[in-house]
Design a protein around this motif. Structure first.
Motif, PDB file in Angstrom:
ATOM      1  N   ASP A 264      -5.061  10.157   5.934  1.00  0.00           N
ATOM      2  CA  ASP A 264      -4.484  10.867   4.797  1.00  0.00           C
ATOM      3  C   ASP A 264      -4.358   9.900   3.625  1.00  0.00           C
ATOM      4  N   ALA A 265      -4.869  10.295   2.454  1.00  0.00           N
ATOM      5  CA  ALA A 265      -4.780   9.418   1.287  1.00  0.00           C
ATOM      6  C   ALA A 265      -3.337   9.049   0.975  1.00  0.00           C
ATOM      7  N   CYS A 266      -2.407   9.957   1.262  1.00  0.00           N
ATOM      8  CA  CYS A 266      -0.997   9.682   0.963  1.00  0.00           C
ATOM      9  C   CYS A 266      -0.414   8.620   1.890  1.00  0.00           C
ATOM     10  N   PHE A 267      -1.017   8.400   3.054  1.00  0.00           N
ATOM     11  CA  PHE A 267      -0.566   7.273   3.870  1.00  0.00           C
ATOM     12  C   PHE A 267      -0.873   5.967   3.147  1.00  0.00           C
ATOM     13  N   GLU A 268      -2.061   5.860   2.574  1.00  0.00           N
ATOM     14  CA  GLU A 268      -2.424   4.648   1.838  1.00  0.00           C
ATOM     15  C   GLU A 268      -1.397   4.364   0.745  1.00  0.00           C
ATOM     16  N   LEU A 269      -1.066   5.404  -0.034  1.00  0.00           N
ATOM     17  CA  LEU A 269      -0.133   5.230  -1.143  1.00  0.00           C
ATOM     18  C   LEU A 269       1.274   4.936  -0.640  1.00  0.00           C
ATOM     19  N   GLY A 270       1.700   5.660   0.384  1.00  0.00           N
ATOM     20  CA  GLY A 270       3.028   5.432   0.937  1.00  0.00           C
ATOM     21  C   GLY A 270       3.156   4.077   1.601  1.00  0.00           C
ATOM     22  N   ASN A 271       2.090   3.614   2.225  1.00  0.00           N
ATOM     23  CA  ASN A 271       2.119   2.304   2.866  1.00  0.00           C
ATOM     24  C   ASN A 271       2.208   1.187   1.828  1.00  0.00           C
ATOM     25  N   ILE A 272       1.501   1.353   0.704  1.00  0.00           N
ATOM     26  CA  ILE A 272       1.617   0.382  -0.389  1.00  0.00           C
ATOM     27  C   ILE A 272       3.062   0.317  -0.868  1.00  0.00           C
ATOM     28  N   TRP A 273       3.670   1.477  -1.066  1.00  0.00           N
ATOM     29  CA  TRP A 273       5.073   1.553  -1.480  1.00  0.00           C
ATOM     30  C   TRP A 273       5.976   0.835  -0.478  1.00  0.00           C
ATOM     31  N   SER A 274       5.745   1.098   0.798  1.00  0.00           N
ATOM     32  CA  SER A 274       6.575   0.520   1.848  1.00  0.00           C
ATOM     33  C   SER A 274       6.388  -0.991   1.946  1.00  0.00           C
ATOM     34  N   GLU A 275       5.148  -1.447   1.976  1.00  0.00           N
ATOM     35  CA  GLU A 275       4.877  -2.867   2.218  1.00  0.00           C
ATOM     36  C   GLU A 275       5.429  -3.750   1.110  1.00  0.00           C
ATOM     37  N   SER A 276       5.435  -3.265  -0.119  1.00  0.00           N
ATOM     38  CA  SER A 276       5.934  -4.083  -1.228  1.00  0.00           C
ATOM     39  C   SER A 276       7.323  -3.667  -1.672  1.00  0.00           C
ATOM     40  N   ASP A 277       7.932  -2.737  -0.923  1.00  0.00           N
ATOM     41  CA  ASP A 277       9.293  -2.284  -1.212  1.00  0.00           C
ATOM     42  C   ASP A 277       9.428  -1.885  -2.680  1.00  0.00           C
ATOM     43  N   LEU A 278       8.486  -1.052  -3.135  1.00  0.00           N
ATOM     44  CA  LEU A 278       8.544  -0.553  -4.500  1.00  0.00           C
ATOM     45  C   LEU A 278       9.705   0.424  -4.647  1.00  0.00           C
ATOM     46  N   SER A 279      10.099   0.662  -5.858  1.00  0.00           N
ATOM     47  CA  SER A 279      11.142   1.647  -6.110  1.00  0.00           C
ATOM     48  C   SER A 279      10.562   3.052  -5.945  1.00  0.00           C
ATOM     49  N   LEU A 280      11.439   4.033  -5.830  1.00  0.00           N
ATOM     50  CA  LEU A 280      10.980   5.418  -5.743  1.00  0.00           C
ATOM     51  C   LEU A 280      10.274   5.831  -7.026  1.00  0.00           C
ATOM     52  N   GLU A 281      10.736   5.313  -8.156  1.00  0.00           N
ATOM     53  CA  GLU A 281      10.079   5.619  -9.423  1.00  0.00           C
ATOM     54  C   GLU A 281       8.661   5.068  -9.446  1.00  0.00           C
ATOM     55  N   GLN A 282       8.457   3.891  -8.872  1.00  0.00           N
ATOM     56  CA  GLN A 282       7.118   3.303  -8.842  1.00  0.00           C
ATOM     57  C   GLN A 282       6.203   4.050  -7.873  1.00  0.00           C
ATOM     58  N   LEU A 283       6.769   4.542  -6.764  1.00  0.00           N
ATOM     59  CA  LEU A 283       5.967   5.377  -5.877  1.00  0.00           C
ATOM     60  C   LEU A 283       5.482   6.614  -6.626  1.00  0.00           C
ATOM     61  N   GLU A 284       6.365   7.231  -7.385  1.00  0.00           N
ATOM     62  CA  GLU A 284       5.973   8.409  -8.157  1.00  0.00           C
ATOM     63  C   GLU A 284       4.893   8.054  -9.175  1.00  0.00           C
ATOM     64  N   GLU A 285       5.030   6.909  -9.821  1.00  0.00           N
ATOM     65  CA  GLU A 285       4.008   6.468 -10.778  1.00  0.00           C
ATOM     66  C   GLU A 285       2.665   6.275 -10.087  1.00  0.00           C
ATOM     67  N   LEU A 286       2.681   5.657  -8.917  1.00  0.00           N
ATOM     68  CA  LEU A 286       1.438   5.393  -8.184  1.00  0.00           C
ATOM     69  C   LEU A 286       0.762   6.693  -7.762  1.00  0.00           C
ATOM     70  N   VAL A 287       1.521   7.612  -7.187  1.00  0.00           N
ATOM     71  CA  VAL A 287       0.949   8.876  -6.727  1.00  0.00           C
ATOM     72  C   VAL A 287       0.446   9.690  -7.913  1.00  0.00           C
ATOM     73  N   THR A 288       1.189   9.690  -9.009  1.00  0.00           N
ATOM     74  CA  THR A 288       0.770  10.430 -10.204  1.00  0.00           C
ATOM     75  C   THR A 288      -0.503   9.839 -10.790  1.00  0.00           C
ATOM     76  N   ALA A 289      -0.607   8.511 -10.819  1.00  0.00           N
ATOM     77  CA  ALA A 289      -1.832   7.873 -11.314  1.00  0.00           C
ATOM     78  C   ALA A 289      -3.019   8.219 -10.423  1.00  0.00           C
ATOM     79  N   TYR A 290      -2.791   8.283  -9.125  1.00  0.00           N
ATOM     80  CA  TYR A 290      -3.872   8.576  -8.178  1.00  0.00           C
ATOM     81  C   TYR A 290      -4.391  10.004  -8.367  1.00  0.00           C
TER      82      TYR A 290
END
Length: 299
Positions: A201-227
């Motif tokens: 699932d493409a969202c695993f890739e994005l969620g794993n990036i968020w998790s591994e670097s302990d990004l903020s929830l706002e940054q996760l939203e930015e990443l998914v929106t950019a994708y």
């Protein structure tokens, strides 16, 4: 090491310098320079079978990533030793600070898109199944299991069912995009290290990036929106739920490494417990029911 290098035709018999590269929790990585060229030689340093690593798949998927224009060129593979030789990519290795810089998130999304739209990989990767397999290994070998680990199985079942509703299939994913697996050449990002790669699932890739670097929830939203090119609540929720599953699953990866890996001096248990503590907070927090609902809705 010289005996291994002498078995690689493009390196044998040439004057060379060898430099061990930092990082790598299941390999030892060496930069090998010869006249006119430089390569990275990856030598396994752990029992990859316990961790679900398939060296043949890693080789095949590395070639696919090269064809997608996002992976290093593949030059050689010693199947009997599991040794992979790829081209050395000049550039700067990312840090957590780089991934936490919102200016880089569109670049990260673009690199993921290049990989995800490339050739299919030779195997699939499903963290729900990987986690179950890791748990069996931990229990059968009497490795340490974090306290109350299995108490969250009902929530895992709820997440799995919720994600079935808006499932869009799988794409070729790296599945292990820690900061050190991004190389910035000044113009674009390259993605390296395909040990855990598989169609996912493409969202695993994005969620794993968020998790591994302990990004903020706002940054996760930015990443998914950019994708995806627009804000999609169900995709944001999906990435966050799969990021939670990555923390829960990789916790057991660390437990296996803690019990079985004696060749690398690293505190795997503490590394895993940090992930587990963050996972527990999400499993028991007020946001989980909301995320389960949002993941099932059409945006």
């Amino acid at each position: 090491m010289d005996e291994v290098l002498d078995r690689i035709p493009l390196l044998a018999g040439l004057p060379r310098t060898v430099e061990e590269l930092p990082g790598g929790l299941t390999n030892r990585n060496y930069k090998v320079s010869v006249p006119g060229a430089a390569y990275v030689v990856r030598v396994p340093a752990s029992e990859g079978g316990l961790l679900g690593i398939d060296r043949d798949a890693e080789h095949a998927n590395s070639i696919a990533a090269e064809r997608a224009g996002v992976g290093a060129p593949v030059h050689a593979y010693l199947r009997e030793l599991g040794v992979l030789v790829v081209g050395y990519l000049p550039g700067r290795t990312f840090t957590e600070a780089d991934l936490r810089d919102s200016a880089n998130l569109p670049r990260v999304a673009e690199a993921c898109q290049r990989l995800h739209t490339g050739p299919r990989f030779s195997r699939d990767f499903d963290m729900f199944e990987i986690q179950k397999g890791y748990l069996k290994i931990v229990q059968s070998r009497n490795f340490r299991l974090p306290a109350k680990y299995r108490d969250f199985e009902p929530q895992v079942g709820q997440i799995r069912e919720a994600l079935k509703v808006q499932d869009e299939g799988t794409v070729p994913c790296n599945n292990d995009l820690l900061p050190g697996n991004f190389i910035d050449d000044g113009e674009r990002l390259w993605l390296i290290d395909y040990e855990y790669s598989g169609n996912n699932d493409a969202c695993f890739e994005l969620g794993n990036i968020w998790s591994e670097s302990d990004l903020s929830l706002e940054q996760l939203e930015e990443l998914v929106t950019a994708y995806y090119g627009r804000r999609l609540r169900n995709r944001i929720a999906r990435a966050r739920l799969l990021g939670l599953m990555s923390k829960y699953g990789w916790t057991l990866w660390a437990a296996i490494q803690d019990g079985a890996n004696e060749s690398i001096d690293f505190d795997f248990w503490s590394w895993g417990m940090e992930k587990y503590e963050r996972a527990m907070a999400e499993f028991t927090g007020p946001a989980l029911p909301v995320l389960l609902d949002e993941a099932t809705r059409p945006d």
